[in-house]
Enzyme design. Structure first.
Site, short mmCIF file in Angstrom:
data_model
loop_
_atom_site.label_atom_id
_atom_site.label_comp_id
_atom_site.label_asym_id
_atom_site.label_seq_id
_atom_site.Cartn_x
_atom_site.Cartn_y
_atom_site.Cartn_z
N ASP A 66 0.42 -1.37 0.12
CA ASP A 66 -0.18 -0.18 -0.01
C ASP A 66 0.51 1.57 -0.10
O ASP A 66 2.03 1.17 0.26
CB ASP A 66 -0.91 -0.18 0.70
CG ASP A 66 0.24 -0.28 1.97
OD1 ASP A 66 0.70 -0.92 2.73
OD2 ASP A 66 -0.89 -0.43 3.63
N ASP A 134 -7.80 -2.34 14.14
CA ASP A 134 -9.52 -2.76 13.55
C ASP A 134 -9.50 -3.71 13.06
O ASP A 134 -10.79 -4.41 12.43
CB ASP A 134 -9.62 -1.38 13.11
CG ASP A 134 -8.84 -0.72 12.02
OD1 ASP A 134 -7.84 -1.90 11.56
OD2 ASP A 134 -9.43 -0.56 11.15
N HIS A 136 -7.48 -4.33 10.50
CA HIS A 136 -7.56 -4.57 8.87
C HIS A 136 -5.99 -4.68 8.73
O HIS A 136 -5.38 -4.86 9.29
CB HIS A 136 -7.11 -2.51 8.94
CG HIS A 136 -5.99 -2.05 9.07
ND1 HIS A 136 -6.10 -0.54 9.40
CD2 HIS A 136 -4.67 -2.03 8.90
CE1 HIS A 136 -4.97 -0.29 9.80
NE2 HIS A 136 -4.07 -1.22 9.41
N GLU A 141 -9.51 -1.67 5.28
CA GLU A 141 -10.14 -1.47 6.43
C GLU A 141 -11.79 -2.29 6.53
O GLU A 141 -12.29 -3.04 6.06
CB GLU A 141 -10.84 0.35 6.73
CG GLU A 141 -9.82 1.54 6.22
CD GLU A 141 -8.91 1.13 7.77
OE1 GLU A 141 -8.96 0.17 8.78
OE2 GLU A 141 -8.23 1.70 8.14
C1 GLP Z 1 -0.38 0.84 8.57
C2 GLP Z 1 -0.27 -0.13 7.47
C3 GLP Z 1 -0.38 -1.84 7.19
C4 GLP Z 1 0.34 -2.05 9.12
C5 GLP Z 1 -0.17 -1.20 10.06
C6 GLP Z 1 0.25 -1.90 11.01
O1 GLP Z 1 -1.72 0.85 9.04
N1 GLP Z 1 -1.24 0.21 6.52
O2 GLP Z 1 0.35 -2.59 6.40
O3 GLP Z 1 -0.22 -3.49 8.44
O4 GLP Z 1 -0.33 0.17 9.83
O5 GLP Z 1 1.27 -1.28 11.51
P1 GLP Z 1 2.48 -1.60 12.46
O6 GLP Z 1 2.73 -2.15 12.53
O7 GLP Z 1 2.93 0.15 12.64
O8 GLP Z 1 1.00 -0.92 14.08
#
Ligand code: GLP
Length: 240
Positions: A66, A134, A136, A141
């Site tokens: 993404d 959440d 995702h 989402e």
């Molecule tokens: C973002 C990314 C996700 C990732 C999530 C969790 O929203 N788009 O791909 O898994 O954050 O991030 P973190 O690993 O920093 O908790």
């Protein structure tokens, strides 16, 4: 789904070993990569293994999950910048074979052909995922259709709050992103998901024990034939 519980250090090592095994078996593997804090330990281990000559990435291709809409690849919170800084700049990869969705310019056109491009390279062999509090995955989402391909997504309010820790101010967090869809992710041959910390416990509970529902995007992984969930004790705490 298999579950592996261990310290962040241990599970990062184990996942890195999966990547090393994959690339040594098939040097032109197609790797699906993720951003966020969770995969940082994995990437550090891959950099180390590459420097030690245990693995070469010169023939691999990569596709990232993404990108924020509105951020240039040179912005220090863009996911292209993250990948360069935390992995690509430190290994023997051919950058022209690394793909990150665009967040500016003709980002829609690029997003539209992303799944086809992955197919042209032969499909993703090994995909790493983090998870949002959440539930995702990538930026899919709650409410995202299970059959979604790469698309534009609105970030949930909770995601904007979670991710604001990395920006100077919450008002700077983009509200939209381009993201591989849930179907794009499910097309990967093998998936590893990493989650650490108490704020991921509910999402991990829903992933492992909850019903499969579009309200919990990660729950689609219950149907994947080769998916392993790597968690620390805190992220696993509601499951036990
Ligand atoms: C973002 C990314 C996700 C990732 C999530 C969790 O929203 N788009 O791909 O898994 O954050 O991030 P973190 O690993 O920093 O908790």
């Amino acid at each position: 789904m298999k579950v592996v519980v261990g310290s962040n250090e241990k599970i990062s090592e184990l996942i890195a070993e999966e990547f090393i095994k994959q690339v040594n078996k098939k040097p032109n593997s197609v790797l699906g990569l993720a951003t966020g804090t969770s995969p940082l330990g994995v990437y550090a281990n891959l950099v180390k293994a590459n420097k030690e000559g245990r693995v070469s990435f010169k023939d691999v291709a990569t596709f990232n999950l993404d990108e924020y809409i509105g951020l240039e690849g040179t912005h220090n919170q863009s996911y292209r910048y993250f990948m360069n800084e935390n992995l690509f700049n430190h290994i023997d990869i051919d950058k022209s074979r690394t793909h990150v969705l665009k967040g500016t310019g003709d980002y829609l056109a690029y997003a539209k052909q992303y799944d086809e491009e992955i197919k042209k390279f032969g499909g993703i062999d090994l995909q790493i995922l983090g998870i949002g509090s959440d539930g995702h995955i990538a930026f899919n989402e709650p409410g995202t259709p299970f059959d979604s391909l790469t698309h534009v997504a609105e970030l949930a309010e909770s995601t904007i709050v979670d991710n604001s820790r990395l920006f100077n101010d919450i008002s700077e967090v983009p509200t939209k992103a381009v993201t591989m869809g849930l179907k794009s992710i499910m097309n990967a041959r093998k998936i590893v998901l990493i989650a650490t910390g108490k704020n991921k416990a509910k999402a991990i509970y829903n992933l492992l024990r909850g019903p499969k529902t579009e309200e919990v995007p990660c729950s689609i992984l219950q149907d994947h034939p080769d998916c392993t969930i790597y968690v620390d004790e805190d992220a696993y705490s509601l499951v036990k």
